[in-house]
Motif scaffolding. Structure first.
Motif, PDB file in Angstrom:
ATOM      1  N   PRO A 137      33.294  26.001  31.516  1.00 59.08           N
ATOM      2  CA  PRO A 137      32.944  25.623  30.042  1.00 59.08           C
ATOM      3  C   PRO A 137      31.793  26.543  29.463  1.00 59.08           C
ATOM      4  O   PRO A 137      32.177  26.721  28.241  1.00 59.08           O
ATOM      5  N   ASP A 138      31.343  27.472  30.067  1.00 59.11           N
ATOM      6  CA  ASP A 138      30.570  28.268  29.460  1.00 59.11           C
ATOM      7  C   ASP A 138      31.210  29.776  28.979  1.00 59.11           C
ATOM      8  O   ASP A 138      30.706  30.318  28.056  1.00 59.11           O
ATOM      9  N   ARG A 139      32.557  29.866  29.439  1.00 61.58           N
ATOM     10  CA  ARG A 139      33.444  30.737  29.231  1.00 61.58           C
ATOM     11  C   ARG A 139      32.601  32.236  29.239  1.00 61.58           C
ATOM     12  O   ARG A 139      33.034  32.996  28.349  1.00 61.58           O
ATOM     13  N   LEU A 140      32.025  32.505  30.180  1.00 65.40           N
ATOM     14  CA  LEU A 140      31.270  33.785  30.278  1.00 65.40           C
ATOM     15  C   LEU A 140      31.875  35.073  30.316  1.00 65.40           C
ATOM     16  O   LEU A 140      32.011  36.084  30.231  1.00 65.40           O
ATOM     17  N   TYR A 141      33.279  34.616  31.319  1.00 70.44           N
ATOM     18  CA  TYR A 141      34.276  35.868  31.435  1.00 70.44           C
ATOM     19  C   TYR A 141      34.843  36.363  29.947  1.00 70.44           C
ATOM     20  O   TYR A 141      35.071  37.671  29.795  1.00 70.44           O
ATOM     21  N   TYR A 142      34.813  35.589  29.042  1.00 74.33           N
ATOM     22  CA  TYR A 142      34.956  36.173  27.679  1.00 74.33           C
ATOM     23  C   TYR A 142      33.788  36.500  26.704  1.00 74.33           C
ATOM     24  O   TYR A 142      34.233  37.103  25.532  1.00 74.33           O
ATOM     25  N   ARG A 143      32.539  36.803  27.299  1.00 73.87           N
ATOM     26  CA  ARG A 143      31.536  36.792  26.266  1.00 73.87           C
ATOM     27  C   ARG A 143      30.688  37.917  26.396  1.00 73.87           C
ATOM     28  O   ARG A 143      29.718  37.952  25.758  1.00 73.87           O
ATOM     29  N   SER A 144      31.186  39.126  27.135  1.00 75.44           N
ATOM     30  CA  SER A 144      30.728  40.207  27.033  1.00 75.44           C
ATOM     31  C   SER A 144      31.590  41.229  27.207  1.00 75.44           C
ATOM     32  O   SER A 144      32.712  41.065  27.208  1.00 75.44           O
ATOM     33  N   ASP A 145      30.972  42.568  27.091  1.00 75.94           N
ATOM     34  CA  ASP A 145      32.061  43.634  26.604  1.00 75.94           C
ATOM     35  C   ASP A 145      33.072  44.003  27.740  1.00 75.94           C
ATOM     36  O   ASP A 145      34.261  44.529  27.396  1.00 75.94           O
ATOM     37  N   HIS A 146      33.122  43.543  29.046  1.00 72.83           N
ATOM     38  CA  HIS A 146      33.802  43.626  29.872  1.00 72.83           C
ATOM     39  C   HIS A 146      35.477  43.170  29.412  1.00 72.83           C
ATOM     40  O   HIS A 146      36.280  43.520  29.830  1.00 72.83           O
ATOM     41  N   TYR A 147      35.302  41.949  28.643  1.00 71.94           N
ATOM     42  CA  TYR A 147      36.438  41.302  28.518  1.00 71.94           C
ATOM     43  C   TYR A 147      37.345  42.146  27.521  1.00 71.94           C
ATOM     44  O   TYR A 147      38.837  42.213  27.796  1.00 71.94           O
ATOM     45  N   ASN A 148      36.852  43.038  26.878  1.00 72.11           N
ATOM     46  CA  ASN A 148      37.907  44.144  25.787  1.00 72.11           C
ATOM     47  C   ASN A 148      38.466  44.939  26.941  1.00 72.11           C
ATOM     48  O   ASN A 148      39.248  45.858  26.358  1.00 72.11           O
ATOM     49  N   PHE A 149      38.102  45.261  28.111  1.00 71.90           N
ATOM     50  CA  PHE A 149      38.869  45.772  29.067  1.00 71.90           C
ATOM     51  C   PHE A 149      39.722  45.104  29.912  1.00 71.90           C
ATOM     52  O   PHE A 149      40.947  45.322  30.108  1.00 71.90           O
ATOM     53  N   ALA A 150      39.541  43.869  30.261  1.00 73.79           N
ATOM     54  CA  ALA A 150      40.157  42.927  30.998  1.00 73.79           C
ATOM     55  C   ALA A 150      41.450  42.601  29.958  1.00 73.79           C
ATOM     56  O   ALA A 150      42.694  42.146  30.621  1.00 73.79           O
ATOM     57  N   LYS A 151      41.285  42.433  29.118  1.00 72.45           N
ATOM     58  CA  LYS A 151      42.461  41.921  27.936  1.00 72.45           C
ATOM     59  C   LYS A 151      43.427  42.831  28.062  1.00 72.45           C
ATOM     60  O   LYS A 151      44.746  42.676  27.920  1.00 72.45           O
ATOM     61  N   HIS A 152      43.424  44.137  28.457  1.00 71.87           N
ATOM     62  CA  HIS A 152      44.033  45.205  28.436  1.00 71.87           C
ATOM     63  C   HIS A 152      44.594  45.579  29.999  1.00 71.87           C
ATOM     64  O   HIS A 152      45.171  46.693  30.303  1.00 71.87           O
TER      65      HIS A 152
END
Length: 345
Positions: free
Chosen positions: A274-289
């Protein structure tokens, strides 16, 4: 959980849990010079250096480092000078340490009227596989000043900022000893994270090197404190390390066992949390690629986004241990024979 076996590290020697001596189970596969260089590099992550840099990065003089503000630019100048003094340069194709993130880019993504800002990028080219890049990232912005009160952001993300700086120093130390990394290391200080991950988003859409050749991103966002659930523990949250690769989590856990054996907490390691931390810092802009990531985090504590997030509350011993773990993981990623697999979606 299915039992797994940790692979033997391919090109490095790691520290034991309580000493700077090399682990005896790896002597057969590397030479004495490599052992010595790794240990010397590891020891460059010094508690006093972390303190010195964080006291400056999170000082009132930096005015809370809001995106594009004079205070943030001043903090950026300090970071750049740090790299210059170490002899760590920027990617040649950039021409400087600064990657401009335009106001127009941020405005289109909900950034309001934020002024132009900059990512800061330092770079150590690999010796054997220079086209493959490991990114070590942290955002250096915070939330600025409100009603005349400075929000210093010592933990968020001054702690990550100084950790990246010390990891770079450690790799540069090894390079000067003739043991530079096989793969390239890119040290990304992202801007605009607090307003919407803008700096890392801009980098992912305007990457200096092809994203297809980016092996992994180790992202550091708040590693200088503890949260109420872990008060007084030697721990760190690790998020996302097995989302895209079956190897990254194994490598990080092996590095942990060979260093400080911190408690690795995977509470937030779930996209459905529920805190969705996987989406809330800069790593996510690498993970989504499709780039494997590990996000290192200390939790939501009582001073999160408060003017009380000050240097005096940082646990520097724990900050040092976490930084050394991340360096050791980065060393393995940079020096192992084969890049890690991407075998999950």
């Amino acid at each position: 959980m299915k039992k797994i076996f940790l692979p033997v590290f391919s090109a490095i020697i790691l520290l034991s849990c309580n000493t700077a001596n090399v682990s005896s189970d790896r002597i057969d596969s590397i030479n004495a010079k490599s052992e010595k260089v790794f240990n010397k590099a590891y020891q460059q992550i010094k508690l006093n250096d972390l303190k010195k840099n964080l006291h400056i990065i999170a000082s009132d003089e930096m005015e809370g480092r809001d995106t594009g503000s004079p205070g943030q630019k001043k903090a950026g100048e300090y970071i750049v000078q740090f790299y210059k003094e170490l002899g760590i340069s920027f990617p040649k194709k950039m021409g400087s340490y600064y990657q401009k993130v335009p106001s127009s880019f941020m405005k289109k993504r909900g950034g309001g009227n934020l002024p132009d800002s900059e990512n800061i990028i330092a770079f150590i080219e690999g010796n054997e596989k220079p086209e493959e890049t490991i990114v070590v990232s942290a955002h250096y912005d915070h939330v600025g000043t409100k009603n005349g009160v400075v929000y210093n952001g010592a933990d968020d993300d001054g702690s990550g900022t100084v950790a990246v700086m010390q990891i770079a120093k450690a790799f540069q130390s090894a390079k000067k000893k003739g043991k530079g990394p096989k793969r390239s290391l890119l040290f990304l200080h992202a801007t605009g994270e607090e307003h919407g991950l803008f700096g890392s988003s801009y980098y992912s859409e305007n990457s200096v090197f092809p994203l297809a050749n980016t092996v992994a991103d180790l992202n550091i966002d708040m590693i200088g404190r503890d949260d109420p659930a872990n008060r007084g523990k030697n721990y760190v949250y690790v998020i996302g390390s097995e989302m895209l690769s079956s190897e990254l989590k194994i490598i990080n856990e092996a590095a942990n066992k060979k260093t400080h054996n911190l408690e690795l907490n995977y509470k937030y390691d779930d996209p459905k949390d529920p805190d969705r931390l996987y989406y809330r810092s800069d790593h996510y802009n690498f993970a989504k690629h499709g780039i494997p990531v590990a996000f290192y985090f200390d939790g939501i504590h009582e001073d999160y986004h408060q003017p009380t997030d000050d240097v005096e509350k940082i646990d520097f011993n724990l900050l040092q241990k976490r930084t050394q773990l991340i360096f050791t993981t980065a060393w393995e990623l940079a020096n192992r024979e084969n890049r890690i697999v991407v075998d999950k979606k």
